[in-house]
Design an enzyme around this catalytic site. Sequence first.
Site, PDB file in Angstrom:
ATOM      1  N   GLY A 236       0.825  -1.200   0.000  1.00 23.07           N
ATOM      2  CA  GLY A 236       0.000   0.000   0.000  1.00 23.07           C
ATOM      3  C   GLY A 236       0.858   1.248   0.000  1.00 23.07           C
ATOM      4  O   GLY A 236       1.359   1.673  -1.030  1.00 23.07           O
ATOM      5  N   GLY A 237       1.046   1.829   1.188  1.00 21.37           N
ATOM      6  CA  GLY A 237       1.859   3.042   1.292  1.00 21.37           C
ATOM      7  C   GLY A 237       3.285   2.796   1.711  1.00 21.37           C
ATOM      8  O   GLY A 237       4.071   3.746   1.827  1.00 21.37           O
TER       9      GLY A 237
ATOM     10  N   SER B 237       4.661   0.242   6.850  1.00 25.96           N
ATOM     11  CA  SER B 237       4.662  -0.731   7.944  1.00 25.96           C
ATOM     12  C   SER B 237       5.892  -0.582   8.830  1.00 25.96           C
ATOM     13  O   SER B 237       7.024  -0.488   8.338  1.00 25.96           O
ATOM     14  CB  SER B 237       4.637  -2.157   7.390  1.00 25.96           C
ATOM     15  OG  SER B 237       4.918  -3.094   8.412  1.00 25.96           O
TER      16      SER B 237
ATOM     17  N   ARG C 187      12.799  10.905  12.483  1.00 27.78           N
ATOM     18  CA  ARG C 187      13.692   9.741  12.366  1.00 27.78           C
ATOM     19  C   ARG C 187      14.865  10.061  11.441  1.00 27.78           C
ATOM     20  O   ARG C 187      15.998   9.638  11.690  1.00 27.78           O
ATOM     21  CB  ARG C 187      12.924   8.530  11.822  1.00 27.78           C
ATOM     22  CG  ARG C 187      11.802   8.051  12.708  1.00 27.78           C
ATOM     23  CD  ARG C 187      11.037   6.918  12.060  1.00 27.78           C
ATOM     24  NE  ARG C 187      11.781   5.668  12.097  1.00 27.78           N
ATOM     25  CZ  ARG C 187      11.412   4.576  11.431  1.00 27.78           C
ATOM     26  NH1 ARG C 187      10.334   4.593  10.661  1.00 27.78           N
ATOM     27  NH2 ARG C 187      12.132   3.462  11.509  1.00 27.78           N
TER      28      ARG C 187
ATOM     29  N   TYR D  88       2.270   4.058  24.512  1.00 20.60           N
ATOM     30  CA  TYR D  88       3.130   4.194  23.340  1.00 20.60           C
ATOM     31  C   TYR D  88       4.483   4.721  23.811  1.00 20.60           C
ATOM     32  O   TYR D  88       4.569   5.835  24.329  1.00 20.60           O
ATOM     33  CB  TYR D  88       2.484   5.177  22.366  1.00 20.60           C
ATOM     34  CG  TYR D  88       3.050   5.184  20.965  1.00 20.60           C
ATOM     35  CD1 TYR D  88       2.410   4.500  19.944  1.00 20.60           C
ATOM     36  CD2 TYR D  88       4.203   5.890  20.658  1.00 20.60           C
ATOM     37  CE1 TYR D  88       2.908   4.520  18.644  1.00 20.60           C
ATOM     38  CE2 TYR D  88       4.708   5.912  19.366  1.00 20.60           C
ATOM     39  CZ  TYR D  88       4.059   5.226  18.364  1.00 20.60           C
ATOM     40  OH  TYR D  88       4.553   5.249  17.083  1.00 20.60           O
TER      41      TYR D  88
END
Length: 535
Positions: free
Chosen positions: A118-119, A122, A387, A448
């Site tokens: 898809g994009g 992941s 990142r 998270y």
Amino acid sequence: MRRWNGWGEARRETPLPAAARAFLAQRLGEGDRGGDASLASACARVPASRLPARPGWDRDAESRLRHAHGQSFADWAALRHGAVGPFPDAVARPRDHAETRAVLAAAERAGAAVIPYGGGTSVVGHLQVVDDGRPVISLDMSRQVRLLGIDPHDRLARIAAGAPGPLVESQLRAHGFVLGHYPQSFEYSTLGGWIVTRSAGQQSRRYGRIEHCLHGARLACPGGELEVGGRVASSAGPDLRQLVLGSEGRLGVLTEAWVHVTPTPEHERFHAVFFGDWAAGLAAARAISQAGVAVSMLRVSNADETDTQLRIAGHESAIAWLRRYLGWRRLGDRPVMMLFGVTGSRREAGRARADALALARAAGGVAVGTALGRAWAAGRFAGAYLRNGLWEAGYCVDTMETSVPWSRATATVSAMQQAAHEALHAHGERALAFSHLSHVYAAGCSLYMTVIWRRGPDYATDIERWRRLKRDVSRTIVARGGTISHQHGVGRDHAPYLAAETGTSGRRLMRAALAELDPEGMMNPHKLWEDDHVG
């Protein structure tokens, strides 16, 4: 043009601010700033394709390289160091459901495995190619992006599954609606990707997780075609939508989805509240959730994350004023920050704001207005770009997440951060670990955690440190009774831990479904669990 070895657009530079570099050097030491592998050198590692030429299928080295990895740390380190591969043998880009079925038929004739793409976002290894002797086709959904139909009366839209977040929303807004699914990867991740990984958006409190948005879906499968859902409500047996949600490409290729949409909101604001400690912030979040206050999002950063955010935010004079104000309000020098959103009509947003603030103040919270909320909203999808800047400044970063009951939240987040520190200490390194509560439910919340540590001199060092970190934190989550993934999915990175949730019988049931729809095991093999084999 997308970066081939990092996040986002290649032209978008994301240098780390000087204050952030100084802070990280003080906490972790100077990181290694060695150069990255070049695109040319990475392409040179791509071997000849094992598949014959076919019209519309790309077999060139760069296309296959760009479809061989996602955005997990293992992918990231491989691309940056040039330790790339294995690779798909071809990239197919079908235009619709019928062409998707044709690709699957051709793959079956060739004895090839198929990885839906898809994009490419992941973060747990969904896109990694595992060499089990078969050729591999990357089935790229980037040509299946259109709004296929909308029913304003029933508030349903049918959308091709390859549509990325911005295109989903722009097509819906032209009709006065939103889907409202906003993961941090929103710029690139796709509707189909959200569904097959059971995604949670940042404003799922208002719009629902993706399973609440999904009305029906259509899949092309090696064993035939599958359509699920499509009823307003039904008690006619198990809900087969639940089989598709979280299936991670193992059943087939999701090509179209029918989703519930909402009118474009009239009003939206994000408010900030500070508390003296994590316990107070957690208590306020639980009270707001269990009272059913209609906030659209709610997150609480622990003291480590709040301190880190304020230190690297820039705007030193404004942050200094904020710290003095919080000190004057006697919140101490280790406050925690809550952000909550109110979305909808002005009336419902006003009521939600008043109710949330009342409960926050009852827990000792100090409201500071919407300036920090505006800053968060403006940069809500930019965090992933950090990142790039961190790596180029000499630092690695990864995230781990889970969900637990409210009663276990504090112990779990403390144990996760402790596991991260100990894992990197075993390699003689320090960790900067901080966490936030990102989603709330009546029974519990998600947690998270972000971890930053120094880059090593080579790929072997970086990957060894990360594997120890990932393993120890994942084991800690499972031991504490948390899910191995609240929003990222399983992929390869979490596969060793899925059995702790499904049990033996649950896994047998899933395998039976896969055997029915994918008899040859050709769809995204080696994901969800570890022991796939051919023959």
